[in-house]
Design a protein around this motif. Structure first.
Motif, mmCIF file in Angstrom:
data_model
loop_
_atom_site.group_PDB
_atom_site.id
_atom_site.type_symbol
_atom_site.label_atom_id
_atom_site.label_comp_id
_atom_site.label_asym_id
_atom_site.label_seq_id
_atom_site.Cartn_x
_atom_site.Cartn_y
_atom_site.Cartn_z
ATOM 1 N N ASN A 108 -80.519 87.651 -79.501
ATOM 2 C CA ASN A 108 -80.979 86.293 -79.336
ATOM 3 C C ASN A 108 -81.835 85.947 -80.666
ATOM 4 O OD1 ASN A 108 -79.499 86.325 -76.829
ATOM 5 N ND2 ASN A 108 -81.543 87.440 -76.066
ATOM 6 N N THR A 148 -82.897 83.178 -83.797
ATOM 7 C CA THR A 148 -82.982 81.906 -84.245
ATOM 8 C C THR A 148 -83.459 81.913 -85.573
ATOM 9 O OG1 THR A 148 -82.919 80.723 -82.168
ATOM 10 C CG2 THR A 148 -83.359 79.213 -84.189
ATOM 11 N N ASP A 168 -85.778 86.047 -79.023
ATOM 12 C CA ASP A 168 -85.866 85.783 -77.583
ATOM 13 C C ASP A 168 -85.443 86.721 -76.618
ATOM 14 O OD1 ASP A 168 -87.114 83.008 -77.949
ATOM 15 O OD2 ASP A 168 -85.154 82.331 -78.683
ATOM 16 N N PRO A 203 -80.999 84.554 -74.192
ATOM 17 C CA PRO A 203 -80.444 83.519 -74.898
ATOM 18 C C PRO A 203 -81.322 82.072 -74.841
ATOM 19 C CG PRO A 203 -78.700 84.724 -73.681
ATOM 20 C CD PRO A 203 -80.044 85.217 -73.229
ATOM 21 N N ARG A 204 -81.354 81.328 -75.982
ATOM 22 C CA ARG A 204 -82.014 80.317 -75.839
ATOM 23 C C ARG A 204 -81.489 79.452 -76.974
ATOM 24 N NH1 ARG A 204 -87.088 79.605 -73.349
ATOM 25 N NH2 ARG A 204 -87.467 81.951 -73.619
ATOM 26 N N GLU A 205 -81.529 78.125 -76.780
ATOM 27 C CA GLU A 205 -81.231 77.309 -78.008
ATOM 28 C C GLU A 205 -82.455 76.558 -78.379
ATOM 29 O OE1 GLU A 205 -78.401 76.415 -79.379
ATOM 30 O OE2 GLU A 205 -77.089 77.870 -78.194
ATOM 31 N N ARG A 206 -82.830 76.556 -79.842
ATOM 32 C CA ARG A 206 -84.069 76.295 -80.394
ATOM 33 C C ARG A 206 -83.651 75.217 -81.527
ATOM 34 N NH1 ARG A 206 -88.651 78.704 -78.934
ATOM 35 N NH2 ARG A 206 -88.425 80.697 -77.933
ATOM 36 N N THR A 207 -84.442 74.389 -81.277
ATOM 37 C CA THR A 207 -84.329 73.172 -82.782
ATOM 38 C C THR A 207 -85.914 73.485 -83.221
ATOM 39 O OG1 THR A 207 -82.956 71.583 -81.610
ATOM 40 C CG2 THR A 207 -84.308 70.800 -83.413
ATOM 41 N N GLN A 224 -93.142 75.619 -82.496
ATOM 42 C CA GLN A 224 -92.402 75.528 -81.288
ATOM 43 C C GLN A 224 -93.538 75.545 -80.088
ATOM 44 O OE1 GLN A 224 -88.579 76.593 -80.321
ATOM 45 N NE2 GLN A 224 -89.324 74.892 -82.184
ATOM 46 N N TYR A 230 -92.681 80.610 -77.483
ATOM 47 C CA TYR A 230 -91.674 81.494 -77.999
ATOM 48 C C TYR A 230 -92.147 82.958 -77.381
ATOM 49 C CZ TYR A 230 -95.909 83.135 -80.808
ATOM 50 O OH TYR A 230 -97.060 83.731 -81.213
#
Length: 387
Positions: free
Chosen positions: A2, A4, A18, A21-25, A84, A87
């Protein structure tokens, strides 16, 4: 994995590993540039070793208050090095690196320079890469408090970044390490480690490789395999042995506490570890950290790092291993590198390795019991059979 990948405001890389699973902007709002002051390397003709000159590091952050920590998550009021709000594990290029640059050290440097140049001290532009590894976003935590899931994420981050750095021009060897404790000289209290991509083979590794090659020629055998077999057979210095790893105090230990953790099969670099070996190490390593924290009053100051094969090393000479050592030798005493150690490189250990191994073995029950352990050492119990 996972993962980014993003960039900080001054162009440096940052990676988020991560646990799930994680979506990061990722957007870094700061207006910053890299500190001025170049990196340079100078060659010591007597010891045949490189010394890094990194003037910008003189201005690096030093023991800031917790509300000014650059490794804590960013907030609406303050942007840190990690853009962020939360994290798990974050890795980014060090803003104040000891090594920086992509120009490899010429392999034939000594043979292509003359005596006058060598005597004056050969100078090379800075090369290599330095990264920071943040183990958690909790400023008051410690790696010993991590869950096995988080520790496994850290192992994956070490392996992934080792593989990536070894593919970069100017990087010959990768060292993943952690300094813990003001006694060691840490400048940030937030739980973190570092990854150095050296542009040359380090002196310690060079001696290990030379010794392994000499042993192979003289004995027609593998030095690492024979040492591990001898330690396993003798047994008195083994702290714990699992299916995939052996943790022991070497017979020649230089430090009051010096733990080495070796894989039971020949592996040269972190990326080669299997899923099972990574899982096993995560649990074993946390167990060892927690035992260390119960040796004396308070948390154990230590340096822990991975020795892995350089890119150009001959096949089969090096075995991946982790070394953890501490300068604490008693409740209120530290091991200082004084005349013999600092001046001549000859260590004198005040504690027999067999005694320290026994002390660490005796701490198994406490280390496995979160209720009995130091508040900094809560976590998963150890279940493997002791040595």
């Amino acid at each position: 994995m996972n993962l980014t990948h993003a960039h900080l405001a001054d162009g440096r890389d940052i990676f988020f590993f991560d646990d799930e699973p994680r979506e990061r902007t990722v957007e870094d709002p700061r207006e910053i540039t890299r500190p001025e002051g170049g990196n340079e390397m100078r060659f010591d003709p007597f010891l045949q070793e490189w010394v890094a000159i990194a003037a910008a590091r003189q201005n690096r952050t030093h023991l800031p208050s917790s509300d000014q920590c650059p490794l804590c998550p960013s907030t609406p009021e303050r942007a840190s090095e990690i853009p962020q709000a939360q994290y798990d594990v974050a890795v980014f290029e060090n803003r104040f690196p000891s090594f920086r640059g992509d120009e490899p050290v010429p392999a034939d440097l000594l043979s292509t320079s003359d005596a006058e140049q060598e005597a004056a001290g050969l100078v090379q532009p800075g090369s290599g890469r330095c990264e920071v590894v943040c183990f958690t976003d909790d400023h008051t935590s410690q790696l010993a408090q991590a869950t096995t899931t988080r520790m496994r994420t850290v192992v994956d981050a070490w392996a992934a970044r080792s593989e990536a750095l070894l593919q970069m021009p100017g990087v010959e060897q990768v060292y993943c390490f952690e300094n813990r404790g003001e006694e060691i000289g840490v400048t940030l209290h937030h739980p973190h480690g570092q990854i150095y991509g050296y542009p040359f083979i380090t002196p310690r590794t060079r001696r290990i490789l030379d010794s392994a090659e000499s042993y192979r020629q003289r004995r027609d055998s593998d030095l690492f395999a024979d040492v591990l077999a001898a330690e396993q057979a003798e047994g008195s210095r083994i702290v714990r042995r699992t299916e995939h790893w052996t943790a022991f105090i070497p017979a020649w230990a230089r430090w009051p506490v010096e733990l080495q953790i070796w894989p039971n099969r020949p592996i040269e670099r972190l990326p080669e570890l299997t899923e099972a070996e990574r899982d096993d190490f995560a649990e074993l390593y946390l167990d060892m950290l927690r035992r260390g924290d119960r040796l004396f009053s308070g948390r154990l100051p230590y340096i822990s790092g991975w020795q892995q094969a350089p890119r150009s090393a001959s096949q089969g000479l090096m075995r991946l291993h982790c070394q953890l050592f501490s300068i604490r030798r008693a409740e209120n005493k530290l091991k200082y590198l004084a005349g013999s150690e600092s001046g001549m490189g000859v260590f004198i250990n005040d504690i027999a390795p067999e005694e320290m191994a026994q002390r660490l073995r005796d701490l198994a029950e406490d280390a496995a019991d979160p209720a009995a352990a130091d508040p900094a050492a809560a976590g998963t119990a150890s279940t493997e059979e002791e040595a």
